[in-house]
Design an enzyme around this catalytic site. Structure first.
Site, PDB file in Angstrom:
ATOM      1  N   LYS A   1     -11.702   8.318  -7.010  1.00 53.79           N
ATOM      2  CA  LYS A   1     -11.288   7.161  -7.964  1.00 53.79           C
ATOM      3  C   LYS A   1     -11.578   5.733  -7.111  1.00 53.79           C
ATOM      4  O   LYS A   1     -11.282   5.796  -5.985  1.00 53.79           O
ATOM      5  CB  LYS A   1      -9.953   7.101  -8.504  1.00 53.79           C
ATOM      6  CG  LYS A   1      -8.878   6.719  -7.554  1.00 53.79           C
ATOM      7  CD  LYS A   1      -7.657   6.560  -8.352  1.00 53.79           C
ATOM      8  CE  LYS A   1      -6.540   5.954  -7.544  1.00 53.79           C
ATOM      9  NZ  LYS A   1      -5.575   4.988  -8.286  1.00 53.79           N
TER      10      LYS A   1
ATOM     11  N   LYS B   1      -2.258  10.559  -0.955  1.00 51.76           N
ATOM     12  CA  LYS B   1      -1.895   9.330  -0.407  1.00 51.76           C
ATOM     13  C   LYS B   1      -1.542  10.012   1.290  1.00 51.76           C
ATOM     14  O   LYS B   1      -1.707   9.115   2.197  1.00 51.76           O
ATOM     15  CB  LYS B   1      -1.160   8.375  -0.748  1.00 51.76           C
ATOM     16  CG  LYS B   1      -1.622   7.600  -1.827  1.00 51.76           C
ATOM     17  CD  LYS B   1      -0.877   6.559  -2.289  1.00 51.76           C
ATOM     18  CE  LYS B   1      -1.577   5.610  -3.271  1.00 51.76           C
ATOM     19  NZ  LYS B   1      -0.813   4.341  -3.652  1.00 51.76           N
TER      20      LYS B   1
ATOM     21  N   LYS C   1      -7.773   0.207  -4.585  1.00 53.57           N
ATOM     22  CA  LYS C   1      -7.452  -0.999  -3.929  1.00 53.57           C
ATOM     23  C   LYS C   1      -7.382  -0.699  -2.204  1.00 53.57           C
ATOM     24  O   LYS C   1      -7.655  -1.537  -1.466  1.00 53.57           O
ATOM     25  CB  LYS C   1      -6.122  -1.420  -4.250  1.00 53.57           C
ATOM     26  CG  LYS C   1      -6.005  -2.544  -5.378  1.00 53.57           C
ATOM     27  CD  LYS C   1      -4.839  -3.178  -5.530  1.00 53.57           C
ATOM     28  CE  LYS C   1      -4.070  -2.701  -6.697  1.00 53.57           C
ATOM     29  NZ  LYS C   1      -3.188  -1.624  -6.484  1.00 53.57           N
TER      30      LYS C   1
HETATM   31  N1  AQP Z   1      -9.787   3.939 -10.473  1.00 47.23           N
HETATM   32  C1  AQP Z   1      -9.233   3.458 -11.738  1.00 47.23           C
HETATM   33  N2  AQP Z   1      -9.494   3.467 -12.744  1.00 47.23           N
HETATM   34  C2  AQP Z   1      -8.772   2.877 -13.877  1.00 47.23           C
HETATM   35  N3  AQP Z   1      -7.520   2.575 -13.875  1.00 47.23           N
HETATM   36  C3  AQP Z   1      -7.079   2.558 -12.434  1.00 47.23           C
HETATM   37  N4  AQP Z   1      -5.951   1.869 -11.957  1.00 47.23           N
HETATM   38  C4  AQP Z   1      -5.809   2.137 -10.587  1.00 47.23           C
HETATM   39  N5  AQP Z   1      -6.991   2.836 -10.295  1.00 47.23           N
HETATM   40  C5  AQP Z   1      -7.634   2.905 -11.509  1.00 47.23           C
HETATM   41  C6  AQP Z   1      -4.764   1.464 -12.728  1.00 47.23           C
HETATM   42  O1  AQP Z   1      -4.553   0.030 -12.419  1.00 47.23           O
HETATM   43  C7  AQP Z   1      -3.138  -0.085 -12.389  1.00 47.23           C
HETATM   44  C8  AQP Z   1      -2.636  -0.386 -11.257  1.00 47.23           C
HETATM   45  O2  AQP Z   1      -2.739   0.324 -10.204  1.00 47.23           O
HETATM   46  P1  AQP Z   1      -1.619   0.277  -9.241  1.00 47.23           P
HETATM   47  O3  AQP Z   1      -1.449  -0.945  -8.460  1.00 47.23           O
HETATM   48  O4  AQP Z   1      -0.278   0.990  -9.761  1.00 47.23           O
HETATM   49  O5  AQP Z   1      -2.049   1.408  -8.027  1.00 47.23           O
HETATM   50  P2  AQP Z   1      -2.810   2.589  -7.981  1.00 47.23           P
HETATM   51  O6  AQP Z   1      -2.705   3.273  -9.422  1.00 47.23           O
HETATM   52  O7  AQP Z   1      -2.235   3.636  -6.723  1.00 47.23           O
HETATM   53  O8  AQP Z   1      -4.260   2.150  -7.926  1.00 47.23           O
HETATM   54  P3  AQP Z   1      -5.060   1.825  -6.508  1.00 47.23           P
HETATM   55  O9  AQP Z   1      -5.896   0.968  -6.692  1.00 47.23           O
HETATM   56  O10 AQP Z   1      -5.384   3.306  -5.962  1.00 47.23           O
HETATM   57  O11 AQP Z   1      -4.091   1.309  -5.598  1.00 47.23           O
HETATM   58  P4  AQP Z   1      -3.560   1.720  -4.074  1.00 47.23           P
HETATM   59  O12 AQP Z   1      -4.922   2.124  -3.247  1.00 47.23           O
HETATM   60  O13 AQP Z   1      -2.669   0.837  -3.387  1.00 47.23           O
HETATM   61  O14 AQP Z   1      -2.782   3.113  -4.539  1.00 47.23           O
HETATM   62  C9  AQP Z   1      -2.399   1.198 -12.759  1.00 47.23           C
HETATM   63  O15 AQP Z   1      -2.165   1.212 -14.445  1.00 47.23           O
HETATM   64  C10 AQP Z   1      -3.514   2.380 -12.473  1.00 47.23           C
HETATM   65  O16 AQP Z   1      -3.399   3.603 -13.255  1.00 47.23           O
END
Ligand code: AQP
Length: 329
Positions: A197, A115, A200
């Site tokens: 991956k 990040k 969001k």
């Molecule tokens: N690509 C993914 N495949 C499977 N699971 C995923 N999760 C996130 N991306 C994937 C799982 O969703 C839950 C919520 O995620 P989070 O809100 O804690 O944030 P994150 O893991 O950092 O996911 P993002 O989408 O990448 O968010 P941003 O971009 O804001 O950092 C978690 O259980 C995560 O493992």
């Protein structure tokens, strides 16, 4: 008290919630509500480790809560609450910062490196400390199980280490938690670049499908998704990462088995496969959005207020225990 284990997980209101978070995390939570005492948080203090627009953040907090309800999280069975409503989370984070975690632990965290990218020096201290806040979330509730996607596995490992270290210093204060990671769907990849991956906060929204995307737009995104060389539909993560990812999405959202899908598409090309997948995604989104649209803002408000009351009691009890152990209470 019953003998059920406790399960905790959360989602950051950091962007438009997409099918990856649904498949990797939320979809498995629903089934776990019968077996465990479940606590699901909207982790807004995690979201602010990256800059957020205040008005958008307010909207997204409500959106994630509605998504939980639409996905089938039942507030009568599970606690649903907004993380920032319970100050014990940030208080415990501070204590863990002082007693349970070292700079060298956080220097190893791959999510921070991903990040912060090349700008580690200008990243916020909050982003660096994110895993400790996550450890506090988990440890406050005597959590046994943490269902997450693969990207969060390292953070749960750290929470385990922190719990063990504090227990070593002060006696058995914390339950040592364990991650639950799905065998299939734990890492959904981006539609245009299957090496990354699906995320969001990706600035290119064509990489992901949000649960609240317009249905026609979502179908177009599937049709535009990259494929691999060759023309066969086979599940091979190394040789055919794009098709393997699309097969996983198909299986998860369409309730199908991957080997069966591969058999059904023998002799057919990518275009037929993507057209069918677009329909599966459209059907899933349409059903989901119908449920989502029936939930009122008032219902969400009530659920969050009630959830905060229930979470507060548990969190305060644990926080008092640790405050007493370290000598500030
Ligand atoms: N690509 C993914 N495949 C499977 N699971 C995923 N999760 C996130 N991306 C994937 C799982 O969703 C839950 C919520 O995620 P989070 O809100 O804690 O944030 P994150 O893991 O950092 O996911 P993002 O989408 O990448 O968010 P941003 O971009 O804001 O950092 C978690 O259980 C995560 O493992």
């Amino acid at each position: 008290m019953d003998n059920k284990k406790t399960l905790f997980s959360g989602v950051q209101p950091s962007g438009r919630f997409n099918i990856a978070g649904y498949i990797g995390a939320v979809s498995q939570w629903v089934k776990m509500q019968e077996k465990y005492n479940c606590i699901f948080s909207i982790v807004d203090y995690h979201a602010i480790t990256i800059k957020q627009d205040p008005q958008v953040l307010k909207r997204q907090i409500k959106e994630v809560a509605k998504i939980y309800l639409a996905a089938g999280i039942d507030p009568k069975k599970s606690i649903i609450f907004q993380q920032s409503a319970i100050s014990a989370h940030t208080e415990l984070t501070w204590i863990l910062n002082c007693y349970g975690v070292r700079m060298s632990d956080l220097n190893k965290m791959t999510q921070f490196k991903d990040k912060a990218g090349k700008n580690q020096e200008s990243a916020s201290v909050g982003l660096f400390d994110y895993p400790v806040l996550m450890a506090a979330d988990i440890l406050l509730y005597n959590t046994n199980l943490v269902p997450v996607g693969e990207d969060q596995k390292q953070h749960v490992e750290l929470a385990r280490d922190i719990a063990k270290r504090i227990n070593f210093q002060f006696g058995d204060l914390f339950v040592v938690p364990q991650a639950i990671i799905k065998e299939e769907g734990a890492r959904i990849m981006s539609l245009l670049n299957p090496k990354n991956k699906m995320s969001k906060s990706d600035t290119n929204q064509n990489n992901s499908i949000a649960l609240l995307d317009d249905i026609d737009l979502a179908k177009k995104k599937i049709m535009k998704a990259v494929t691999d060389s060759g023309s066969e539909i086979v599940y091979d993560k190394e040789e055919k990462p794009a098709i393997a990812n699309l097969l996983t999405i198909y299986a998860q959202l369409g309730n199908r088995e991957i080997p069966r899908l591969v058999k059904d598409y023998q002799g057919k090309g990518y275009s037929d496969f993507k057209k069918d997948l677009a329909e599966v995604v459209a059907k899933f989104l349409s059903d989901f959005q119908t449920k989502y649209n029936k939930i009122s803002d008032k219902e969400v408000e009530d659920v969050l207020n009630e959830g905060a009351k229930r979470a507060e009691k548990l969190a305060k009890y644990k926080l008092d225990e640790i405050k007493n152990a370290i000598g500030v209470k």
